[in-house]
Motif scaffolding. Structure first.
Motif, PDB file in Angstrom:
ATOM      1  N   VAL A  16      35.443  40.646  34.186  1.00 38.95           N
ATOM      2  CA  VAL A  16      36.423  40.370  35.236  1.00 38.95           C
ATOM      3  C   VAL A  16      37.260  41.612  35.511  1.00 38.95           C
ATOM      4  O   VAL A  16      37.494  41.971  36.673  1.00 38.95           O
ATOM      5  CB  VAL A  16      37.322  39.181  34.833  1.00 38.95           C
ATOM      6  CG1 VAL A  16      38.460  39.015  35.847  1.00 38.95           C
ATOM      7  CG2 VAL A  16      36.516  37.898  34.751  1.00 38.95           C
ATOM      8  N   ASP A  17      37.714  42.293  34.464  1.00 41.60           N
ATOM      9  CA  ASP A  17      38.549  43.491  34.651  1.00 41.60           C
ATOM     10  C   ASP A  17      37.782  44.588  35.370  1.00 41.60           C
ATOM     11  O   ASP A  17      38.324  45.271  36.257  1.00 41.60           O
ATOM     12  CB  ASP A  17      39.045  44.001  33.296  1.00 41.60           C
ATOM     13  CG  ASP A  17      40.314  43.291  32.856  1.00 41.60           C
ATOM     14  OD1 ASP A  17      40.826  42.477  33.640  1.00 41.60           O
ATOM     15  OD2 ASP A  17      40.774  43.535  31.721  1.00 41.60           O
ATOM     16  N   LEU A  28      42.223  45.365  48.700  1.00 40.82           N
ATOM     17  CA  LEU A  28      42.448  43.917  48.652  1.00 40.82           C
ATOM     18  C   LEU A  28      43.572  43.589  47.674  1.00 40.82           C
ATOM     19  O   LEU A  28      44.407  42.716  47.945  1.00 40.82           O
ATOM     20  CB  LEU A  28      41.157  43.210  48.250  1.00 40.82           C
ATOM     21  CG  LEU A  28      41.152  41.678  48.337  1.00 40.82           C
ATOM     22  CD1 LEU A  28      41.366  41.221  49.771  1.00 40.82           C
ATOM     23  CD2 LEU A  28      39.847  41.112  47.792  1.00 40.82           C
ATOM     24  N   ILE A  29      43.615  44.301  46.540  1.00 41.95           N
ATOM     25  CA  ILE A  29      44.688  44.079  45.570  1.00 41.95           C
ATOM     26  C   ILE A  29      46.029  44.454  46.182  1.00 41.95           C
ATOM     27  O   ILE A  29      47.034  43.749  46.010  1.00 41.95           O
ATOM     28  CB  ILE A  29      44.430  44.894  44.283  1.00 41.95           C
ATOM     29  CG1 ILE A  29      43.223  44.317  43.537  1.00 41.95           C
ATOM     30  CG2 ILE A  29      45.663  44.879  43.375  1.00 41.95           C
ATOM     31  CD1 ILE A  29      42.803  45.138  42.321  1.00 41.95           C
ATOM     32  N   TRP A  34      47.280  41.387  42.483  1.00 42.76           N
ATOM     33  CA  TRP A  34      46.333  41.422  41.379  1.00 42.76           C
ATOM     34  C   TRP A  34      45.914  40.025  40.932  1.00 42.76           C
ATOM     35  O   TRP A  34      44.733  39.774  40.655  1.00 42.76           O
ATOM     36  CB  TRP A  34      46.951  42.190  40.211  1.00 42.76           C
ATOM     37  CG  TRP A  34      46.239  41.973  38.903  1.00 42.76           C
ATOM     38  CD1 TRP A  34      46.636  41.224  37.851  1.00 42.76           C
ATOM     39  CD2 TRP A  34      44.960  42.504  38.545  1.00 42.76           C
ATOM     40  NE1 TRP A  34      45.700  41.238  36.842  1.00 42.76           N
ATOM     41  CE2 TRP A  34      44.652  42.023  37.242  1.00 42.76           C
ATOM     42  CE3 TRP A  34      44.046  43.323  39.193  1.00 42.76           C
ATOM     43  CZ2 TRP A  34      43.482  42.352  36.581  1.00 42.76           C
ATOM     44  CZ3 TRP A  34      42.869  43.643  38.521  1.00 42.76           C
ATOM     45  CH2 TRP A  34      42.592  43.168  37.238  1.00 42.76           C
ATOM     46  N   ILE A  35      46.839  39.098  40.869  1.00 41.20           N
ATOM     47  CA  ILE A  35      46.516  37.763  40.365  1.00 41.20           C
ATOM     48  C   ILE A  35      45.465  37.084  41.239  1.00 41.20           C
ATOM     49  O   ILE A  35      44.493  36.517  40.737  1.00 41.20           O
ATOM     50  CB  ILE A  35      47.791  36.897  40.279  1.00 41.20           C
ATOM     51  CG1 ILE A  35      48.741  37.447  39.204  1.00 41.20           C
ATOM     52  CG2 ILE A  35      47.438  35.446  39.974  1.00 41.20           C
ATOM     53  CD1 ILE A  35      50.057  36.698  39.105  1.00 41.20           C
ATOM     54  N   ALA A  36      45.661  37.150  42.563  1.00 41.68           N
ATOM     55  CA  ALA A  36      44.712  36.503  43.468  1.00 41.68           C
ATOM     56  C   ALA A  36      43.324  37.128  43.359  1.00 41.68           C
ATOM     57  O   ALA A  36      42.307  36.416  43.339  1.00 41.68           O
ATOM     58  CB  ALA A  36      45.211  36.590  44.907  1.00 41.68           C
ATOM     59  N   VAL A  37      43.256  38.455  43.258  1.00 45.57           N
ATOM     60  CA  VAL A  37      41.955  39.144  43.201  1.00 45.57           C
ATOM     61  C   VAL A  37      41.269  38.878  41.867  1.00 45.57           C
ATOM     62  O   VAL A  37      40.056  38.617  41.812  1.00 45.57           O
ATOM     63  CB  VAL A  37      42.126  40.652  43.453  1.00 45.57           C
ATOM     64  CG1 VAL A  37      40.792  41.384  43.254  1.00 45.57           C
ATOM     65  CG2 VAL A  37      42.646  40.903  44.867  1.00 45.57           C
ATOM     66  N   SER A  38      42.011  38.947  40.754  1.00 42.08           N
ATOM     67  CA  SER A  38      41.388  38.711  39.447  1.00 42.08           C
ATOM     68  C   SER A  38      40.910  37.267  39.317  1.00 42.08           C
ATOM     69  O   SER A  38      39.847  37.008  38.742  1.00 42.08           O
ATOM     70  CB  SER A  38      42.362  39.068  38.316  1.00 42.08           C
ATOM     71  OG  SER A  38      43.528  38.253  38.381  1.00 42.08           O
ATOM     72  N   ALA A  80      41.303  31.264  48.969  1.00 45.43           N
ATOM     73  CA  ALA A  80      42.346  30.818  48.044  1.00 45.43           C
ATOM     74  C   ALA A  80      43.748  30.970  48.607  1.00 45.43           C
ATOM     75  O   ALA A  80      44.634  30.170  48.295  1.00 45.43           O
ATOM     76  CB  ALA A  80      42.236  31.585  46.728  1.00 45.43           C
ATOM     77  N   VAL A  81      43.974  31.999  49.441  1.00 43.72           N
ATOM     78  CA  VAL A  81      45.343  32.288  49.880  1.00 43.72           C
ATOM     79  C   VAL A  81      45.656  31.720  51.265  1.00 43.72           C
ATOM     80  O   VAL A  81      46.778  31.871  51.745  1.00 43.72           O
ATOM     81  CB  VAL A  81      45.628  33.808  49.881  1.00 43.72           C
ATOM     82  CG1 VAL A  81      45.458  34.380  48.491  1.00 43.72           C
ATOM     83  CG2 VAL A  81      44.728  34.545  50.879  1.00 43.72           C
TER      84      VAL A  81
END
Length: 487
Positions: A16-17, A28-29, A34-38, A80-81
């Motif tokens: 994932v990282d 995108l980040i 960061w939370i949404a992309v990860s 998601a967003v």
């Protein structure tokens, strides 16, 4: 696929990282965080692992999937967003569609919300004195114009007491919905006492809301009289005792009892309440502020009808026949409303500045006589001919390829637990498409940028433009053209 082959494919997947920190996802980040992309990267990789584990992906398929990971992650982030609550086009012909948010707000209400919500407002400030004020004054003054001056000059239930600006015949307070209004009224007027109500009026509405349950929560005691289908005034009179605190009439707004039935007229209940000095409350549920008979709907009392006949307290909704925001109104004798205002439950159930802004603008339209500015009133007043002309205009703009369009007579309904037997004549746009069932065609219309919600009857998709805002006709044209082009 062999176990060792699956293991090799699993090893090809990045962590994932690694995926989230790849340089292609850096923009995108920066945009979405960061939370949404990860989270999206984790979801995409988990889907790939499941596909590999099930044996549905071979070496070549995994290789292709790896080249498109950044695209898959971006798509997942966008899903998601985005907002879950979104606009839809109501083509069902159900004017007060509970699943679709009931009454759309007037344009003036939207403008007033924007004006008062973007900054600070005098929600609880008396500008003249600079002292703290009451938030309900913003709409009570308008309710007085619509109700008080039409009810009479003597405050009901207060013999000899003259109505004045300081002591109006009718006052109104607002809580967050009609269920809350009923709860507040019962708790204020009948806590630890009995409330007499006909068995035929112990209704249940959407969400399993039942009159006996809300009465129990209010700490009032239910005293049923009559039978399911027949209740007489004598039943009420026999039930009155030293513990009686309230007579309650519940409007059967979402069902009808027909056949061998009897229900005492409201004037008999008013007379009994006056003789025995007991308040009479009516839960109208919907509560119109205009005469529904003007659009051919009979048997649905307005708020003014009930107050004129002498009902002491009327409860009703804001987002039904009134055509405003979700809210619950209590209108009636000023002394009884004052008691409810001082109940601690009132603070717990009160509404915010957005609701007051929307409600104030809606009521102003009634005061000015601008009924067509209120969308649900305008919809009810549309004639079958006007709706048919709009439907014909849409048909003329669609190429009849694999999509078949026909016009036929039909009926719109009010919905929202109001006037259950009332129908309004309309013209329906009936659709069918080669290669698609009616359910499949209806599903396709629901996935456009602005989903189109329709009815499906007898193997055809039906669109009723009564509940489609005129500016949405173009979106329907584009959706139907796209559906034709896709086939």
């Amino acid at each position: 696929m062999k176990t060792e082959s699956k293991t090799q494919l699993f090893r090809q997947l990045p962590s994932v990282d690694e995926l989230a920190h790849s340089f292609v996802l850096a923009p995108l980040i920066a945009q979405e965080g960061w939370i949404a992309v990860s989270d999206a990267a984790r979801s995409v990789l988990e889907s790939l692992r499941q596909e590999i584990a099930s044996g549905r992906l071979d070496d070549h398929a995994v290789e292709l999937a790896l080249t498109g990971l950044d695209v898959a992650v971006e798509h997942q982030v966008r899903q998601a967003v985005r907002y879950s609550l979104q606009p839809v086009i109501n083509a069902t012909g159900v004017i007060l569609h509970t699943n679709l948010g009931r009454a759309p707000l007037p344009v003036a209400a939207l403008d007033h919300i924007r004006e008062t919500a973007a900054g600070y407002s005098n929600l609880e400030l008396d500008i003249k004195t600079g002292e703290r004020g009451k938030r309900d004054v913003h709409v009570d003054r308008l309710f007085r114009k619509l109700l008080d001056e039409h009810v009479g000059t003597i405050a009901p239930g207060c013999p000899g007491e003259q109505s004045s600006p300081e002591n109006p015949a009718v006052s109104t307070i607002v809580v967050n919905n009609n269920a809350a209004a009923v709860l507040l009224a019962l708790n204020t007027l009948a806590e630890d006492g009995e409330v007499i109500v006909s068995r035929g009026e112990l209704v249940e509405i959407g969400g399993s809301f039942r009159i006996p349950d809300v009465m129990s929560k209010s700490n009032a005691i239910l005293r049923e009289v009559g039978t399911t289908n027949r209740t007489r005034i004598s039943d009420y009179e026999k039930a009155i005792n030293e513990n009686t605190r309230l007579l309650l009439r519940v409007h059967r707004s979402n069902f009808q009892i027909t056949g061998f039935t009897e229900q005492p007229p409201i004037d008999e209940l008013v007379d009994l309440a006056r003789r025995r000095n007991i308040p009479l409350m009516e839960d109208l549920g919907s509560g119109a502020l205009f005469d529904l008979r003007s659009v051919g709907v009979n048997g649905e009392p307005s708020v003014l009808d009930s107050l004129r006949q002498g009902v002491d307290v009327v409860t009703y909704s804001g987002d039904k026949l009134l055509g405003g925001p979700q809210a619950g109104m209590l209108s009636g004798r000023s002394d009884l409303i004052a008691r409810m205002r001082s109940n601690s439950l009132f603070r717990a159930l009160r509404v915010d500045k957005l609701t007051y802004a929307a409600l104030e603008a809606t009521l102003l339209a009634y005061v000015k006589g601008q009924h067509d500015a209120i969308p649900i009133v305008r919809m009810m007043r549309l004639s079958k001919e006007e709706i048919g002309a709009r439907a014909e205009a849409i048909v003329r703009r669609i190429r009849p390829c694999k999509l078949s369009l026909d016009l036929l007579d039909g009926e719109s309904v009010i919905g929202g637990g109001a006037a259950p037997s009332a129908v309004l004549p309309t013209r329906l746009l009936a659709l069918s498409c080669q290669g698609l069932s009616a359910d499949e065609l209806s599903a396709k219309l629901r996935v456009f940028q602005t989903p189109i919600i329709t009815r499906v009857e007898e193997g055809r998709v039906l669109l009723d433009l009564r509940t489609v805002l005129p500016e949405q006709d173009e979106a329907i044209v584009q959706a139907l053209r796209a559906t034709t082009d896709q086939q």
